[in-house]
Design a protein around this motif. Structure first.
Motif, PDB file in Angstrom:
ATOM      1  N   MET A 157       4.557  -0.206  -7.530  1.00 35.12           N
ATOM      2  CA  MET A 157       3.746   0.621  -8.387  1.00 35.12           C
ATOM      3  C   MET A 157       2.873   1.153  -7.544  1.00 35.12           C
ATOM      4  O   MET A 157       2.201   2.399  -7.911  1.00 35.12           O
ATOM      5  CB  MET A 157       2.903  -0.484  -9.136  1.00 35.12           C
ATOM      6  CG  MET A 157       3.581  -1.357 -10.190  1.00 35.12           C
ATOM      7  SD  MET A 157       4.802  -0.368 -11.125  1.00 35.12           S
ATOM      8  CE  MET A 157       3.579   0.483 -12.294  1.00 35.12           C
ATOM      9  N   THR A 183      -1.261  -9.514 -18.752  1.00 36.24           N
ATOM     10  CA  THR A 183      -0.010  -9.431 -17.341  1.00 36.24           C
ATOM     11  C   THR A 183      -0.214 -10.432 -16.194  1.00 36.24           C
ATOM     12  O   THR A 183       0.694 -10.751 -15.730  1.00 36.24           O
ATOM     13  CB  THR A 183      -0.845  -7.999 -16.630  1.00 36.24           C
ATOM     14  OG1 THR A 183      -0.855  -6.813 -17.665  1.00 36.24           O
ATOM     15  CG2 THR A 183      -0.124  -7.529 -15.485  1.00 36.24           C
ATOM     16  N   VAL A 191      -1.975  -5.111 -10.485  1.00 34.71           N
ATOM     17  CA  VAL A 191      -1.153  -5.975  -9.590  1.00 34.71           C
ATOM     18  C   VAL A 191      -1.721  -6.548  -8.382  1.00 34.71           C
ATOM     19  O   VAL A 191      -1.433  -7.561  -7.877  1.00 34.71           O
ATOM     20  CB  VAL A 191       0.478  -5.436  -9.530  1.00 34.71           C
ATOM     21  CG1 VAL A 191       1.110  -5.411 -11.053  1.00 34.71           C
ATOM     22  CG2 VAL A 191       0.200  -4.428  -8.695  1.00 34.71           C
ATOM     23  N   GLY A 225      -0.411  -1.676 -18.351  1.00 32.84           N
ATOM     24  CA  GLY A 225       0.040  -0.374 -18.253  1.00 32.84           C
ATOM     25  C   GLY A 225       0.804   0.038 -19.542  1.00 32.84           C
ATOM     26  O   GLY A 225       0.580   1.271 -20.123  1.00 32.84           O
ATOM     27  N   ALA A 250       9.455   1.239 -14.491  1.00 32.08           N
ATOM     28  CA  ALA A 250       7.983   0.893 -14.365  1.00 32.08           C
ATOM     29  C   ALA A 250       7.461   2.509 -14.146  1.00 32.08           C
ATOM     30  O   ALA A 250       6.552   2.524 -15.021  1.00 32.08           O
ATOM     31  CB  ALA A 250       7.668  -0.050 -13.263  1.00 32.08           C
ATOM     32  N   GLY A 276       5.160  -1.878 -16.635  1.00 28.70           N
ATOM     33  CA  GLY A 276       5.354  -2.612 -15.336  1.00 28.70           C
ATOM     34  C   GLY A 276       6.763  -3.043 -15.116  1.00 28.70           C
ATOM     35  O   GLY A 276       7.599  -3.216 -15.884  1.00 28.70           O
ATOM     36  N   SER A 316      -1.752   0.173 -13.464  1.00 29.39           N
ATOM     37  CA  SER A 316      -0.807  -1.117 -13.028  1.00 29.39           C
ATOM     38  C   SER A 316      -0.942  -1.340 -11.444  1.00 29.39           C
ATOM     39  O   SER A 316      -1.102  -2.694 -11.283  1.00 29.39           O
ATOM     40  CB  SER A 316       0.590  -0.760 -13.541  1.00 29.39           C
ATOM     41  OG  SER A 316       0.598  -0.719 -14.827  1.00 29.39           O
ATOM     42  N   SER A 356       3.201 -10.774 -15.976  1.00 24.45           N
ATOM     43  CA  SER A 356       3.623  -9.885 -15.205  1.00 24.45           C
ATOM     44  C   SER A 356       4.050  -8.472 -15.911  1.00 24.45           C
ATOM     45  O   SER A 356       4.554  -7.488 -15.126  1.00 24.45           O
ATOM     46  CB  SER A 356       5.004 -10.151 -14.334  1.00 24.45           C
ATOM     47  OG  SER A 356       5.257  -9.443 -13.282  1.00 24.45           O
ATOM     48  N   VAL A 357       3.708  -8.494 -17.188  1.00 24.81           N
ATOM     49  CA  VAL A 357       3.621  -6.946 -17.959  1.00 24.81           C
ATOM     50  C   VAL A 357       2.671  -6.995 -19.026  1.00 24.81           C
ATOM     51  O   VAL A 357       2.057  -7.928 -19.258  1.00 24.81           O
ATOM     52  CB  VAL A 357       5.144  -7.056 -18.690  1.00 24.81           C
ATOM     53  CG1 VAL A 357       6.147  -6.993 -17.674  1.00 24.81           C
ATOM     54  CG2 VAL A 357       5.297  -7.945 -19.782  1.00 24.81           C
ATOM     55  N   GLN A 385       5.731  -5.580  -7.208  1.00 23.61           N
ATOM     56  CA  GLN A 385       5.145  -4.399  -8.041  1.00 23.61           C
ATOM     57  C   GLN A 385       4.143  -3.659  -7.130  1.00 23.61           C
ATOM     58  O   GLN A 385       3.894  -2.682  -7.425  1.00 23.61           O
ATOM     59  CB  GLN A 385       4.687  -4.910  -9.395  1.00 23.61           C
ATOM     60  CG  GLN A 385       5.607  -5.139 -10.382  1.00 23.61           C
ATOM     61  CD  GLN A 385       5.101  -5.394 -11.889  1.00 23.61           C
ATOM     62  OE1 GLN A 385       4.362  -4.703 -12.449  1.00 23.61           O
ATOM     63  NE2 GLN A 385       5.217  -6.800 -12.117  1.00 23.61           N
TER      64      GLN A 385
END
Length: 303
Positions: free
Chosen positions: A90, A202, A239, A210, A53, A59, A235, A206-207, A86
């Motif tokens: 992150m 996202t 999150v 970024g 990531a 992510g 990101s 969950s992605v 994350q």
């Protein structure tokens, strides 16, 4: 990691505090040894996911989502648990990249677009997250495009294949030696737009945000390493803005996994910058693109 601590003695106290807090939290759990036996290996997953990531701007969900799908987590738990992990990885990566920018590139013309890009994309991404999580229109869009949250694997696979294609297309652009220095008028419009749409994606997968912003900035001709740093910091904000919904509304976070994978993600987030600086960015992107493409293809029901 050792050199990182030696060059940053102030971080030693922070790392020690985090370690003590983690140990106390672990010991406070019932059946600690059984917990370690059942979930300890997730620490390795957190390290790997955070390195991917924070070294590529994508992510950690790119690693976590297919793995949790394989373990038969519910779609809600897949996304919620990935977000919680994350938040650890992150954040560690974002702090590392921010420190690197402040110490090494604060007066570098090729990096001066970083603060402005974040100011344009972060609020838009948070708004996109909020729209996706609290608006009924978001649910209708998800149903329209992918048939609802229960088809998370199809949505993830489709997006991953598109992302891999974009990554491959951006690789030749990384050979540039001269980069854009300033945001243009179109960037003032497109970065918030990409941030908002990326925030929605996202929230679903969950992605998203970024990866999209990093690829856009690279295609636009900005410094590749700076583009990755922007994606990681963006990101991290994204999150964290998504987590309250999953803690208080969906209540779908698997906290036992987060306890171990989150600790690993912090380690991975701290060392990922050194991976980027030590290896060719083109090779990292090529490897990562292949990884994303394989994960995307295997997530689709036709494979």
């Amino acid at each position: 990691m050792t050199s990182f601590i030696k060059r940053n003695p102030g971080k030693k106290l922070l790392l020690g505090t985090l370690l003590c807090a983690w140990i106390i939290l672990l010991l406070a759990q019932p059946s600690t040894l059984e917990l370690i036996k059942n979930y300890g290996l997730f620490s390795g997953l957190g390290v790997v996911g955070a390195i991917f990531a924070n070294a590529t701007g994508a992510g950690g969900g790119v690693v976590f989502v297919p793995f949790f799908n394989y373990l038969m987590f519910s779609p809600q738990s897949v996304v919620a648990t990935s977000f919680a992990i994350q938040c650890c990885g992150m954040t560690a990566g974002a702090l590392t990249w921010a420190t690197y920018f402040r110490r090494q590139h604060r007066h570098d013309d090729y990096w001066k677009a970083l603060p402005s890009a974040l100011m344009l994309s972060v609020p838009a991404s948070i708004c996109g997250i909020g729209f996706a999580q609290y608006s009924s229109q978001s649910t209708r869009l998800l149903e329209q495009f992918w048939g609802g949250a229960n088809n998370l694997h199809i949505a993830f696979g489709s997006f991953s294949i598109l992302l891999a294609i974009a990554i491959f297309a951006s690789i030749p652009l990384m050979k540039r030696t001269h980069f854009e220095k300033d945001l243009s008028t179109k960037d003032l419009v497109l970065l918030p737009f990409i941030g908002f749409v990326g925030g929605i994606i996202t929230a679903w997968l969950s992605v998203g945000v970024g990866e999209l912003v990093a690829v856009y900035l690279i295609i636009r001709g900005f410094n590749v390493t700076m583009s990755i740093a922007i994606a990681v910091i963006l990101s991290a904000f994204t999150v964290w803005s998504s987590l309250p919904y999953h803690v208080f509304a969906s209540d779908a976070v698997v906290w036992q996994v987060v306890l171990f994978a989150g600790a690993g993600a912090i380690v991975g987030g701290m060392i990922a910058k050194y991976v980027v600086l030590a290896f060719s960015v083109q090779r990292l992107k090529l490897f990562f693109g292949m990884w994303v493409l394989i994960l995307g293809m295997t997530s689709l029901p036709i494979f």
